[in-house]
Design an enzyme around this catalytic site. Structure first.
Site, short mmCIF file in Angstrom:
data_model
loop_
_atom_site.label_atom_id
_atom_site.label_comp_id
_atom_site.label_asym_id
_atom_site.label_seq_id
_atom_site.Cartn_x
_atom_site.Cartn_y
_atom_site.Cartn_z
N HIS A 227 18.13 -28.44 45.89
CA HIS A 227 17.06 -27.49 45.55
C HIS A 227 15.91 -27.75 46.50
O HIS A 227 15.50 -28.89 46.72
CB HIS A 227 16.67 -27.71 44.08
CG HIS A 227 15.28 -27.30 43.73
ND1 HIS A 227 14.81 -26.03 43.93
CD2 HIS A 227 14.24 -28.00 43.19
CE1 HIS A 227 13.54 -25.98 43.53
NE2 HIS A 227 13.18 -27.16 43.09
N TYR A 264 7.79 -21.82 42.84
CA TYR A 264 6.71 -22.52 42.12
C TYR A 264 5.89 -23.33 43.13
O TYR A 264 6.35 -23.62 44.24
CB TYR A 264 7.27 -23.40 41.00
CG TYR A 264 8.12 -24.57 41.44
CD1 TYR A 264 7.56 -25.79 41.81
CD2 TYR A 264 9.51 -24.46 41.48
CE1 TYR A 264 8.34 -26.86 42.20
CE2 TYR A 264 10.30 -25.52 41.87
CZ TYR A 264 9.72 -26.72 42.23
OH TYR A 264 10.51 -27.77 42.63
N ASP A 549 27.99 -25.38 8.55
CA ASP A 549 28.53 -24.82 7.31
C ASP A 549 29.96 -24.41 7.59
O ASP A 549 30.28 -23.95 8.68
CB ASP A 549 27.66 -23.67 6.78
CG ASP A 549 27.62 -22.49 7.73
OD1 ASP A 549 27.92 -22.65 8.93
OD2 ASP A 549 27.27 -21.38 7.28
P1 FAD Z 1 17.09 -40.15 38.43
O1 FAD Z 1 15.68 -40.18 38.72
O2 FAD Z 1 18.00 -39.65 39.52
O3 FAD Z 1 17.51 -41.60 38.03
C1 FAD Z 1 18.85 -41.97 37.90
C2 FAD Z 1 18.94 -43.39 38.39
O4 FAD Z 1 20.25 -43.87 38.16
C3 FAD Z 1 18.69 -43.50 39.87
O5 FAD Z 1 17.60 -44.36 40.07
C4 FAD Z 1 19.98 -44.06 40.42
O6 FAD Z 1 19.78 -44.96 41.49
C5 FAD Z 1 20.58 -44.73 39.20
N1 FAD Z 1 22.04 -44.85 39.27
C6 FAD Z 1 22.93 -43.85 39.46
N2 FAD Z 1 24.18 -44.33 39.44
C7 FAD Z 1 24.07 -45.65 39.21
C8 FAD Z 1 25.01 -46.70 39.11
N3 FAD Z 1 26.34 -46.50 39.22
N4 FAD Z 1 24.56 -47.95 38.88
C9 FAD Z 1 23.23 -48.20 38.77
N5 FAD Z 1 22.30 -47.25 38.89
C10 FAD Z 1 22.71 -45.98 39.10
N6 FAD Z 1 11.75 -31.77 37.02
C11 FAD Z 1 10.63 -31.38 36.39
O7 FAD Z 1 10.51 -31.61 35.20
N7 FAD Z 1 9.64 -30.73 37.03
C12 FAD Z 1 9.70 -30.46 38.36
O8 FAD Z 1 8.79 -29.89 38.93
C13 FAD Z 1 10.87 -30.84 39.04
N8 FAD Z 1 11.00 -30.54 40.35
C14 FAD Z 1 12.08 -30.98 41.02
C15 FAD Z 1 12.14 -30.74 42.38
C16 FAD Z 1 13.19 -31.23 43.11
C17 FAD Z 1 13.23 -30.97 44.58
C18 FAD Z 1 14.23 -31.94 42.47
C19 FAD Z 1 15.37 -32.48 43.23
C20 FAD Z 1 14.18 -32.16 41.11
C21 FAD Z 1 13.11 -31.68 40.37
N9 FAD Z 1 13.01 -31.88 38.99
C22 FAD Z 1 11.88 -31.51 38.33
C23 FAD Z 1 14.12 -32.51 38.25
C24 FAD Z 1 13.85 -33.98 38.02
O9 FAD Z 1 13.45 -34.59 39.20
C25 FAD Z 1 15.07 -34.70 37.49
O10 FAD Z 1 15.69 -33.95 36.51
C26 FAD Z 1 14.70 -36.05 36.90
O11 FAD Z 1 13.94 -36.79 37.83
C27 FAD Z 1 15.93 -36.82 36.52
O12 FAD Z 1 15.56 -38.08 36.06
P2 FAD Z 1 16.67 -39.18 35.76
O13 FAD Z 1 15.98 -40.42 35.36
O14 FAD Z 1 17.67 -38.60 34.85
O15 FAD Z 1 17.46 -39.33 37.14
#
Ligand code: FAD
Length: 815
Positions: A227, A264, A549
């Site tokens: 994105h 946005y 239900d």
């Molecule tokens: P992440 O931040 O990806 O954390 C997951 C973690 O798991 C990572 O640190 C990774 O290293 C770790 N991990 C993965 N696999 C393993 C493994 N096997 N072993 C150990 N660690 C592992 N959301 C909003 O609400 N508002 C916004 O304006 C917005 N804008 C966005 C713009 C962009 C360009 C993008 C890409 C996303 C945006 N989002 C926004 C979405 C938002 O960023 C994500 O949905 C959110 O950050 C996800 O958080 P998370 O903790 O689930 O995932």
């Protein structure tokens, strides 16, 4: 104390560590594959590391809005002098088309229901709030003062520190490569470096979620997608804003959405950030993720693709003309998760006890999701209704790679679209068809979907039944994906008899030596009744909330057929089966069902049927095996429309013949083939609820108006909690004063200017000559009161009536 292990220290994982430790659980370990250097802002390389953090709280789902409201409030409370977790700059969504402006009114209604302060504002106010906007292209906006910017890394840091202070441990550089388990119970994880023991493992791995699922044989339906996000060079016009910005805040302008162009914006000091959803879906092949992102600063960033961004830039200069003076200085295609219905994935593995996940969660909802997860994992019951979030909400047909890819891509394309409640998905159609489908196509059925199923909504061949003298109150919006044939089919069912395809209604067979005991333990009414009895009962959760239900037909000593609401019910029953001798089999696709209902139903079915339908052999709420036109069937004398009739079940292989047999017999009686639209009208006239729409797990049976379905004598799951429950709302039937008034569901209901509830479902009834609806209202309101429903900003008067509008005594249905 259980030992918790959280995979992922993004905004979700760190919030969960904070919430669990706040509940007093200290043995919490968080692992991340990315770096977590002590004393530094946590930047693990996941989506949270670069999220621009816009938090627009209003949502069509009250649960999602509550997640957002809690996140904004919590992060705001974590602000310190040198760390800003939430910058309350306000949110502005502008309309550049009349349709969008109307939709912003609809959205303002949701905000009212959700307790979020928001108002539709005029062009002057839009420009006052955001002076960069060109006043000539906007028509108005929706302003939400409490929206703002979440500083995801700061929020992670703060929640992480609080969790560490309470005993949690965080480890960076630990990629989980194996989930250890013994006898169906999780025991820990193995990383590239070492092993960790745990009693509960929660995957908060963001867009790596499906990979983690693969380690435990769990299909997690999320698709990582690119994105676009870009930052401009410094805008001279923003210099003042920067100077006025307080402390470390780099934004004062409200967050801005221009959804008509999938765009946005947020301020970054003197620059603007631009996010774009208008480009082609960019699903990421996780097998090549290392390669694809090798040259990027983080594994969640793909190279920027200028050509995809070109329309965004042109449109941005139109909305914000000051941008014409600057250029794009940095951009990337950031990766995050999309899902088939846009909802998050929350829940426990169905077969591996102790393995949970919370994925496909936006920053916006992160702390709220974490709070609910913490309560759910530790208490066994979530504190909110999760039917739009539960991992178990998809059937196996909805978990195939193609289905997940196509529907998630549609979710991406539509993320900022105006979605009508009756809009249908355009991909993955025709996946499941009832055996009557070919006949229905020939009769001009218009199909809507229910999960993977195609279901007739109405039949164009019934167009001749529409009374051309009647003006139906359907404006452009309410008339979308609707036809005046719908009320005509409903009326014809009440007057003659209707044939309904009920095949998509999910059903299971529960068998085994312990089936009776098991169902008695799970259901609010006892199934210890003679073979051939059908009951309507509820599945409650531990807190007494209505999880579902169901209708239960006892077909043999240890054989029951249950009509259920979806795969979540199967998951729920399986989880509670323990080691009981019970087998639960989904028989939906293997069977079919035609509903024959109406005053002429007996005349239609009796001559075909091997059992005498004129005597009392098959009374109301009874079931029997029989033969119809040579076909073995199960007849159930129940009705979701409130008319005499039967649900007739047969093997799918006999379906077409069954339909033809019944349809041929119905022809001389004027039987009308009817769709789901008519069904909805009829059940509203009759006071019947639809679970998931009118009723959900937040409601007790009493609040839902379903106390009659709770037995007094036997013990069942949730029974004791019922005694302690306080009535917070009541589901009521409402009828519009004005015959031309229409509402759709989701609108706020007000009394003397105060919001007192919201509409759950609504339909125009030709019989009543008015729009009728159900509304969840404050407990002080009662039958006879008048309320107003706000429809696109207009207040419409409705009366609260007796719950059942048609045949309250049930004479017709028992006829
Ligand atoms: P992440 O931040 O990806 O954390 C997951 C973690 O798991 C990572 O640190 C990774 O290293 C770790 N991990 C993965 N696999 C393993 C493994 N096997 N072993 C150990 N660690 C592992 N959301 C909003 O609400 N508002 C916004 O304006 C917005 N804008 C966005 C713009 C962009 C360009 C993008 C890409 C996303 C945006 N989002 C926004 C979405 C938002 O960023 C994500 O949905 C959110 O950050 C996800 O958080 P998370 O903790 O689930 O995932």
């Amino acid at each position: 104390q259980p030992r918790f292990l959280i995979i992922g220290a993004g905004v979700v994982g760190s919030a969960l560590a904070d919430e669990l430790t706040a509940l007093g659980y200290t043995e919490v370990t968080v692992l991340d594959r990315g770096p977590l250097a002590p004393g530094q802002t946590p930047m693990t390389g996941g989506s949270s590391s670069h999220a621009p953090g816009l938090v627009f709280q209003t949502n069509p789902s009250r649960t999602m809005a509550e997640f957002a409201r809690y996140t904004a409030t919590k992060l705001r409370s974590l602000n310190t002098a040198d760390s800003l977790c939430f910058n309350t700059v306000g949110g502005l969504e502008v309309a550049t088309t009349p349709e969008r402006l109307a939709d912003l009114h609809r959205k303002a209604g949701w905000a009212q229901v959700e307790g979020i302060e928001a108002a539709v504002v005029d062009v002057d106010e839009c420009v006052r709030l955001h002076p960069l906007i060109d006043r000539d292209i906007v028509l108005g906006g929706l302003y939400t003062p409490a929206d703002g910017l979440a500083g995801a890394p700061a929020a992670i840091g703060m929640q992480m520190r609080r969790a560490i202070d309470r005993g949690a441990t965080f480890f960076g550089g630990q990629q989980v490569i194996e989930i250890s388990q013994r006898a169906g119970v999780v025991t820990g994880v193995r990383t590239t470096e070492r092993t960790f023991e745990a009693d509960v493992v929660v995957s908060c791995a963001g867009f790596w979620g499906a990979e983690l699922g693969n380690l435990v044989g769990l299909r997690v339906p999320l698709v990582p997608m690119g994105h676009q996000y870009a930052k401009t060079t410094a805008l001279p016009v923003l210099r003042d804003h920067r100077d006025q910005a307080r402390g470390h805040a780099d934004a004062r302008l409200p967050i801005l959405r221009h959804q008509d162009a999938d765009l946005y914006y947020r301020q970054h000091g003197e620059a603007m950030g631009i996010g774009y959803y208008g480009h082609r879906p960019m699903p990421v092949d996780m097998a090549s993720i290392e390669e694809l992102t090798a040259a990027q600063p983080m594994p969640s960033m793909l190279p920027f693709t200028d050509t995809d961004f070109a329309p965004a830039w042109t449109e941005s200069m139109r909305l914000l003309p000051a941008l014409a003076e600057v250029g794009v200085v940095e951009g990337f295609n950031g990766i995050f998760s999309f899902t088939p219905d846009g909802g998050p994935m929350m829940g426990e593995h169905p077969a591996l006890s102790g393995f949970w996940l919370a994925e496909a969660v936006w920053v916006t909802h992160s702390a709220g999701v974490a709070r609910t997860m913490a309560r759910w994992i530790t208490d066994g019951t979530p504190d909110l209704d999760l039917h739009g979030c539960d991992l178990a909400r998809f059937t196996s047909s909805q978990l195939t790679a193609d289905y997940v890819a196509d529907t998630s891509a549609q979710a991406f394309v539509e993320v900022y679209d105006i979605i009508h409640p009756r809009d249908q998905r355009s991909v993955q159609r025709g996946l499941a068809r009832s055996p009557f489908h070919a006949r229905h196509v020939d009769a001009g059925a218009v199909f809507h979907t229910g999960r993977e199923w195609e279901r007739p909504a109405w039949f164009e061949s019934n167009a001749g039944m529409v009374d051309s003298d009647v003006t139906y109150p359907h404006d452009g919006w309410a008339g979308r994906n609707w036809s005046p044939i719908v009320p005509a089919e409903a009326l014809a069912t009440r007057r003659r008899v209707g044939l309904y395809d009920m095949t998509s209604l999910m059903r299971i067979e529960v068998t085994g030596a312990d089936a009776t005991n098991f169902l008695d333990r799970m259901l609010t009414r006892t199934v210890r009744r003679p073979i051939g009895t059908v009951i309507y009962a509820l599945l409650l959760d531990e807190s007494g909330g209505v999880r579902s239900d169901v209708t239960v037909a006892r077909l043999g000593e240890n054989t029951f057929q249950l009509g259920i609401n979806g795969p979540m019910d199967i998951d729920w029953l399986q989880r509670h089966r323990a080691d009981a001798d019970v087998t639960i089999t989904d028989i939906t696709a293997a069977t079919c069902c035609v509903g024959v209902w109406g005053p002429l139903a007996r005349e239609l079915v009796a001559p075909l049927c091997s059992i005498d339908l004129y005597d009392t052999t098959l009374g109301y709420y009874q079931a029997a095996r029989a033969i119809i036109g040579g076909i073995p069937v199960t007849m159930m004398r129940i009705s979701y429309v409130g008319e005499l009739g039967w649900e007739i079940y047969a093997d799918a292989a006999h379906g077409e013949l069954l339909w033809d047999t019944v349809a041929d017999a119905g022809e001389p009686l004027g039987a009308v083939w009817s769709g789901r639209g008519a069904l909805d009208v009829l059940r509203l006239e009759k006071g019947y609820r639809a679970w998931g729409t009118d009723v959900d797990a937040e409601m007790s049976p009493e609040e839902a108006g379903l106390s009659f379905a709770v037995g007094k004598k036997h013990d069942f799951l949730g029974r004791h909690a019922l005694e302690a429950r306080v009535v917070r709302s009541k589901l009521h039937t409402l009828v519009a004063r004005d015959p031309q008034a229409i509402v759709m569901g989701g609108e706020p209901v007000t009394a003397t200017g105060q919001v007192v509830g919201f509409v759950t479902s609504a339909a125009f009834s030709a019989l009543v000559g008015r729009t009728i609806c159900y509304a969840r209202l404050a407990p002080h309101l009662s039958v006879g009161d008048t309320v107003a429903v706000e429809y696109f900003g207009e207040l419409l008067d409705f009366d609260i009536t007796e719950p059942v509008l048609v045949d309250p005594e049930g004479a017709r249905v028992k006829g």
